[in-house]
Design a protein around this motif. Structure first.
Motif, mmCIF file in Angstrom:
data_model
loop_
_atom_site.group_PDB
_atom_site.id
_atom_site.type_symbol
_atom_site.label_atom_id
_atom_site.label_comp_id
_atom_site.label_asym_id
_atom_site.label_seq_id
_atom_site.Cartn_x
_atom_site.Cartn_y
_atom_site.Cartn_z
ATOM 1 N N ALA A 74 3.704 10.374 -9.644
ATOM 2 C CA ALA A 74 4.459 10.146 -8.411
ATOM 3 C C ALA A 74 3.544 9.704 -7.280
ATOM 4 O O ALA A 74 3.877 8.785 -6.511
ATOM 5 C CB ALA A 74 5.209 11.422 -8.023
ATOM 6 N N PHE A 75 2.384 10.336 -7.160
ATOM 7 C CA PHE A 75 1.445 9.973 -6.094
ATOM 8 C C PHE A 75 0.955 8.542 -6.269
ATOM 9 O O PHE A 75 0.932 7.757 -5.309
ATOM 10 C CB PHE A 75 0.269 10.948 -6.088
ATOM 11 C CG PHE A 75 -0.752 10.657 -5.019
ATOM 12 C CD1 PHE A 75 -0.577 11.177 -3.742
ATOM 13 C CD2 PHE A 75 -1.860 9.876 -5.286
ATOM 14 C CE1 PHE A 75 -1.506 10.905 -2.744
ATOM 15 C CE2 PHE A 75 -2.790 9.600 -4.291
ATOM 16 C CZ PHE A 75 -2.614 10.118 -3.018
ATOM 17 N N LEU A 76 0.562 8.191 -7.484
ATOM 18 C CA LEU A 76 0.063 6.831 -7.729
ATOM 19 C C LEU A 76 1.171 5.795 -7.554
ATOM 20 O O LEU A 76 0.924 4.691 -7.057
ATOM 21 C CB LEU A 76 -0.533 6.739 -9.131
ATOM 22 C CG LEU A 76 -1.826 7.518 -9.370
ATOM 23 C CD1 LEU A 76 -2.294 7.348 -10.809
ATOM 24 C CD2 LEU A 76 -2.915 7.062 -8.401
ATOM 25 N N ALA A 77 2.389 6.143 -7.962
ATOM 26 C CA ALA A 77 3.508 5.208 -7.792
ATOM 27 C C ALA A 77 3.737 4.923 -6.312
ATOM 28 O O ALA A 77 3.965 3.771 -5.917
ATOM 29 C CB ALA A 77 4.770 5.781 -8.436
ATOM 30 N N GLY A 78 3.682 5.966 -5.485
ATOM 31 C CA GLY A 78 3.871 5.764 -4.057
ATOM 32 C C GLY A 78 2.718 5.007 -3.433
ATOM 33 O O GLY A 78 2.921 4.066 -2.653
ATOM 34 N N HIS A 79 1.497 5.394 -3.760
ATOM 35 C CA HIS A 79 0.319 4.781 -3.153
ATOM 36 C C HIS A 79 0.146 3.325 -3.595
ATOM 37 O O HIS A 79 0.047 2.413 -2.756
ATOM 38 C CB HIS A 79 -0.930 5.588 -3.518
ATOM 39 C CG HIS A 79 -2.201 4.988 -3.007
ATOM 40 N ND1 HIS A 79 -2.539 5.022 -1.675
ATOM 41 C CD2 HIS A 79 -3.202 4.333 -3.644
ATOM 42 C CE1 HIS A 79 -3.706 4.416 -1.507
ATOM 43 N NE2 HIS A 79 -4.126 3.998 -2.679
ATOM 44 N N ILE A 80 0.136 3.107 -4.901
ATOM 45 C CA ILE A 80 -0.087 1.756 -5.412
ATOM 46 C C ILE A 80 1.151 0.886 -5.210
ATOM 47 O O ILE A 80 1.052 -0.276 -4.807
ATOM 48 C CB ILE A 80 -0.476 1.809 -6.895
ATOM 49 C CG1 ILE A 80 -1.813 2.550 -7.059
ATOM 50 C CG2 ILE A 80 -0.574 0.406 -7.489
ATOM 51 C CD1 ILE A 80 -2.243 2.726 -8.501
ATOM 52 N N GLY A 81 2.328 1.451 -5.489
ATOM 53 C CA GLY A 81 3.552 0.665 -5.367
ATOM 54 C C GLY A 81 3.767 0.154 -3.952
ATOM 55 O O GLY A 81 4.055 -1.034 -3.741
ATOM 56 N N ALA A 82 3.658 1.030 -2.959
ATOM 57 C CA ALA A 82 3.874 0.611 -1.576
ATOM 58 C C ALA A 82 2.810 -0.390 -1.131
ATOM 59 O O ALA A 82 3.119 -1.379 -0.449
ATOM 60 C CB ALA A 82 3.870 1.831 -0.657
ATOM 61 N N THR A 83 1.561 -0.166 -1.521
ATOM 62 C CA THR A 83 0.487 -1.079 -1.143
ATOM 63 C C THR A 83 0.727 -2.476 -1.700
ATOM 64 O O THR A 83 0.634 -3.481 -0.975
ATOM 65 C CB THR A 83 -0.866 -0.541 -1.638
ATOM 66 O OG1 THR A 83 -1.122 0.733 -1.064
ATOM 67 C CG2 THR A 83 -1.992 -1.494 -1.265
ATOM 68 N N VAL A 84 1.042 -2.555 -2.985
ATOM 69 C CA VAL A 84 1.227 -3.857 -3.624
ATOM 70 C C VAL A 84 2.474 -4.564 -3.098
ATOM 71 O O VAL A 84 2.444 -5.776 -2.814
ATOM 72 C CB VAL A 84 1.304 -3.682 -5.155
ATOM 73 C CG1 VAL A 84 1.698 -4.991 -5.830
ATOM 74 C CG2 VAL A 84 -0.037 -3.194 -5.701
ATOM 75 N N LEU A 85 3.582 -3.836 -2.951
ATOM 76 C CA LEU A 85 4.822 -4.463 -2.483
ATOM 77 C C LEU A 85 4.677 -5.006 -1.063
ATOM 78 O O LEU A 85 5.131 -6.122 -0.767
ATOM 79 C CB LEU A 85 5.974 -3.465 -2.554
ATOM 80 C CG LEU A 85 6.448 -3.099 -3.969
ATOM 81 C CD1 LEU A 85 7.504 -2.001 -3.903
ATOM 82 C CD2 LEU A 85 7.007 -4.328 -4.679
ATOM 83 N N ILE A 86 4.036 -4.248 -0.181
ATOM 84 C CA ILE A 86 3.840 -4.719 1.184
ATOM 85 C C ILE A 86 2.895 -5.919 1.204
ATOM 86 O O ILE A 86 3.128 -6.904 1.929
ATOM 87 C CB ILE A 86 3.301 -3.585 2.070
ATOM 88 C CG1 ILE A 86 4.401 -2.547 2.307
ATOM 89 C CG2 ILE A 86 2.812 -4.128 3.404
ATOM 90 C CD1 ILE A 86 5.598 -3.071 3.065
#
Length: 272
Positions: free
Chosen positions: A130-142
């Motif tokens: 969950a932490f990696l999904a939030g950190h990496i996902g938000a970074t890449v999508l933005i």
């Protein structure tokens, strides 16, 4: 180069603790109890403990550095478009480890209030996911959204290249949104509404036309990612522990007795 006051206080404080443990039985017992409490807490939330220690060590390395040099170190690990293109893995993982020392209070609050409770509820590996999904996902999508849809002027490009974007906030907001699934429906919606109101207020303070700073939008994306991770809460383990105390305080004893060991072992295995 200025010398950090924490560096000056660390050695005398360590010597004082050692002296008290050797000469004062009352202080020795309380120090040992505190150490036992910390070890038990770490066993219950190993990922949260490891993350806090990594962030604390990296923040400690910045103490005493001149402001310009400190900013240069943080900028090296920031998730700018240039860094994401040339060294994506290093920046994506490294950016979560670096933060300024004044952010340690936020990190400690995050660890105690919702990272550790989430880990004890759904398990270590699911919390890490969950932490990696939030950190990496938000970074890449933005980053993808900025590159594909935002018209960046040369002046903004130079500003964005010098923007420091590090820390655990993306992963933390995703985990906070996910932890709310543990609450009953009316309280769950209330927590989400408060979080969303705060994040929208935070985004409203950013003048996106004047600066290329999309951290507040990244927080909103991380919050949405946390909501989408609800299947992580639909496990047998999560159902069995949904009524456990929100912040479990292990018994502080100088030595765990044989009667306590089964409970400790059980808690340790449940945290995996």
């Amino acid at each position: 180069m200025r010398t950090g006051w924490i560096e000056l206080a660390a050695i005398p404080a360590a010597l004082l603790v050692v002296y008290l443990m050797r000469t004062n039985s009352w202080a020795s017992d309380h120090v040992r109890q505190a150490w036992s409490w910390l070890k038990a807490w770490a066993r219950l939330a190993p990922f949260t403990t490891a993350l806090w220690l990594l962030v604390a060590v990296h923040a400690w390395m910045l103490i005493g550095l001149p402001p310009k040099l400190r900013d240069a170190v943080l900028l090296t690990h920031s998730t700018t478009l240039s860094h994401l293109k040339h060294e994506p893995l290093t920046v994506l993982f490294g950016s979560a480890m670096w933060t300024d020392v004044d952010e340690l209070l936020f990190m400690t609050f995050t660890a105690v209030i919702y990272l550790a409770p989430l880990e004890r509820w759904i398990g270590t590996w699911r919390t890490l996911l969950a932490f990696l999904a939030g950190h990496i996902g938000a970074t890449v999508l933005i980053a993808l959204w900025i590159e594909e849809t935002v018209l960046i002027t040369p002046e903004q490009d130079r500003v964005y290249a010098r923007t420091i974007d590090v820390g655990i906030s993306y992963g933390a907001y995703a985990c906070a949104a996910l932890l709310a699934y543990r609450l009953r429906w009316p309280f769950r919606v209330s927590v989400w509404a408060l979080m969303l109101a705060y994040l929208l207020y935070q985004a409203s303070l950013t003048d996106f036309d004047a600066a290329v700073d999309y951290t507040s939008l990244g927080h909103l994306v991380a919050f949405a990612i946390g909501l989408l991770l609800w299947p992580l809460t639909r496990t047998d383990r999560a159902r069995a522990r949904v009524h456990d105390p929100w912040i479990k305080i292990p018994a502080a004893t100088s030595a765990f007795s044989g009667a306590q060991r089964p409970a400790d072992n059980e808690s340790t295995s449940l945290a995996r």
